[in-house]
Scaffold this motif. Structure first.
Motif, PDB file in Angstrom:
ATOM      1  N   TRP A 122       0.842  -1.205   0.000  1.00 36.84           N
ATOM      2  CA  TRP A 122       0.000   0.000   0.000  1.00 36.84           C
ATOM      3  C   TRP A 122       0.879   1.258   0.000  1.00 36.84           C
ATOM      4  CZ3 TRP A 122      -4.898   1.110  -0.937  1.00 36.84           C
ATOM      5  CH2 TRP A 122      -5.919   0.183  -0.671  1.00 36.84           C
ATOM      6  N   VAL A 123       1.844   1.294   0.908  1.00 36.95           N
ATOM      7  CA  VAL A 123       2.677   2.483   1.056  1.00 36.95           C
ATOM      8  C   VAL A 123       3.540   2.696  -0.188  1.00 36.95           C
ATOM      9  CG1 VAL A 123       4.584   3.499   2.361  1.00 36.95           C
ATOM     10  CG2 VAL A 123       2.688   2.396   3.579  1.00 36.95           C
ATOM     11  N   GLU A 124       4.241   1.652  -0.604  1.00 38.35           N
ATOM     12  CA  GLU A 124       5.212   1.802  -1.679  1.00 38.35           C
ATOM     13  C   GLU A 124       4.552   2.075  -3.030  1.00 38.35           C
ATOM     14  OE1 GLU A 124       7.580  -1.725  -1.307  1.00 38.35           O
ATOM     15  OE2 GLU A 124       8.307  -1.137   0.687  1.00 38.35           O
ATOM     16  N   LEU A 125       3.448   1.404  -3.318  1.00 38.44           N
ATOM     17  CA  LEU A 125       2.775   1.630  -4.595  1.00 38.44           C
ATOM     18  C   LEU A 125       2.215   3.048  -4.688  1.00 38.44           C
ATOM     19  CD1 LEU A 125       0.967  -1.793  -5.047  1.00 38.44           C
ATOM     20  CD2 LEU A 125       2.702  -0.827  -6.578  1.00 38.44           C
ATOM     21  N   THR A 126       1.644   3.550  -3.587  1.00 35.26           N
ATOM     22  CA  THR A 126       1.106   4.918  -3.645  1.00 35.26           C
ATOM     23  C   THR A 126       2.216   5.958  -3.693  1.00 35.26           C
ATOM     24  OG1 THR A 126       0.881   4.962  -1.222  1.00 35.26           O
ATOM     25  CG2 THR A 126      -1.069   4.323  -2.507  1.00 35.26           C
ATOM     26  N   ARG A 127       3.383   5.644  -3.165  1.00 35.51           N
ATOM     27  CA  ARG A 127       4.521   6.557  -3.315  1.00 35.51           C
ATOM     28  C   ARG A 127       5.036   6.557  -4.753  1.00 35.51           C
ATOM     29  NH1 ARG A 127       8.068   5.168   2.178  1.00 35.51           N
ATOM     30  NH2 ARG A 127       6.759   6.354   3.648  1.00 35.51           N
ATOM     31  N   GLU A 128       5.016   5.382  -5.380  1.00 32.07           N
ATOM     32  CA  GLU A 128       5.496   5.270  -6.760  1.00 32.07           C
ATOM     33  C   GLU A 128       4.520   5.901  -7.761  1.00 32.07           C
ATOM     34  OE1 GLU A 128       6.000   1.094  -7.273  1.00 32.07           O
ATOM     35  OE2 GLU A 128       7.526   0.949  -5.700  1.00 32.07           O
ATOM     36  N   HIS A 129       3.224   5.895  -7.424  1.00 29.41           N
ATOM     37  CA  HIS A 129       2.198   6.377  -8.356  1.00 29.41           C
ATOM     38  C   HIS A 129       1.243   7.342  -7.648  1.00 29.41           C
ATOM     39  CE1 HIS A 129       3.539   3.196 -11.094  1.00 29.41           C
ATOM     40  NE2 HIS A 129       3.495   2.384 -10.060  1.00 29.41           N
TER      41      HIS A 129
END
Length: 362
Positions: A122-129
């Motif tokens: 959740w955290v990493e994907l929303t930071r990437e996109h």
């Protein structure tokens, strides 16, 4: 109360929606995944698993099996929370079967889940996109609550969040006043709703509660239509007169597993004196996330009762501003089930047909 009428249509130009899908894969989650995989609008970044209908290990196995069956081993699957934030885990094998998918027997997957946890995803994907991803949660909100604890700015990076959960002016399905996904982890639900307070209304969670999802009644005729559209043989004909536990002989693997899962679900609903039908809450929420189903929303301030001896896990909506707190959710208050099922059966049936799966019953 103000209302927003949101009209989606499969006839409109296809607009891709990039999704994080968080599931506790039981029967209706599996159908929701199947619907998303069948939908050209859906671009699934990852499927995240939490304990709910069954323990998280079985949820993960079910999720991997559905994706593998549909030829989508490319989609990341991450295992998440094994238990709720505070309460002991409740599961519901009586509703969804010992493995969570009714009578269906999926081939075992050889694929392992992602090395990162669901909360990390959740955290990493929303930071990437940032600003690109729509979250769809069809199980307890434990993973998302843990992710928000890790990164409180996560809600600001989501394009939108769609939640299947809660009930407001409708009886509960777990206690007299509580819905299953929220009742499993009320603390997580409250933390998620609180985390979205103060954001612009366009970023408020869209909540699909029992008030609306229990109008989404799947009947044997809908399974028959999927089988017919898939060109599966022999004709699929679920009936309340069938022996309990009868298995499908459908030539199409997707139809066979779907029919076996839904038969269990329909038998459960009949045992609860609700009729030989299945409330398929999660596929409706998936269609809301894609904008392919008409629905009406009403803004409200949502909170979750944590202390009540009889009401723990109850979702409460302040529709009129009595709490003097700004709305933090858009609650789906109406839809058109017949339009939804016409769309769902055609789309899933065509997808099953075009997969060209082998006719073996193995």
């Amino acid at each position: 109360m103000s209302q927003d009428v949101c009209v989606g249509s499969p006839d409109l130009p296809i607009t891709s929606t990039r999704l994080i899908v968080d599931v506790d894969t039981g029967i209706d989650d599996a159908l929701a995944l199947l619907y998303l995989l069948a939908s050209p609008e859906a671009d699934i970044a990852a499927v995240l698993c939490t304990a709910g209908n069954v323990p998280v290990g079985q949820v993960t196995a079910n999720t991997l099996a559905v994706l593998d069956m549909c030829g989508r081993a490319d989609i990341e699957v991450a295992a998440g929370a094994q238990v709720p934030l505070v309460a002991p885990l409740m599961t519901t094998e009586d509703t969804h079967g010992p493995l969570g998918v009714g009578y269906a027997e999926f081939p075992a997957t050889s694929r392992a889940p992602s090395s990162r946890s669901a909360a990390e995803a959740w955290v990493e994907l929303t930071r990437e996109h940032p600003g690109e991803l729509t979250g769809l949660v069809t199980g307890p909100m434990t993973n998302l609550a843990l992710a928000v604890r890790m990164d409180p700015e996560l809600p600001q990076r989501l394009r939108r969040l769609v939640i299947m959960g809660g009930c407001f002016n409708h009886p509960g399905n777990t206690t007299p006043t509580s819905e299953w996904n929220v009742a499993v982890d009320p603390e997580a639900a409250r933390e998620v709703f609180d985390a979205f307070s103060g954001l612009p209304s366009r970023q408020h969670p869209i909540v699909c509660p029992l008030d609306t999802t229990e109008t989404i009644e799947m009947h044997p005729v809908h399974v028959d239509r999927i089988a017919e559209a898939s060109e599966s043989t022999p004709a699929e004909a679920l009936s309340p007169d069938d022996p309990r536990g009868q298995r499908s002989r459908a030539s199409n693997q997707v139809v066979r597993h779907l029919s076996d899962a839904l038969r269990f679900y329909m038998e459960f609903h009949r045992d609860q004196n609700l009729g030989y039908l299945a409330h398929v809450h999660d596929p409706f929420a998936a269609a809301v996330a894609l904008g392919t189903v008409p629905y009406t929303t009403t803004p409200a301030t949502v909170d979750v009762e944590l202390e009540g001896r009889l009401t723990r896990g109850t979702t409460i909506a302040d529709w009129t501003g009595i709490w003097r707190r700004e709305p933090n959710a858009a609650i789906v208050t109406a839809t058109h089930p017949e339009v939804f099922f016409e769309h769902l059966t055609a789309r899933v049936g065509a997808f099953a047909r075009n997969l060209k799966l082998p006719s073996s019953n193995n």
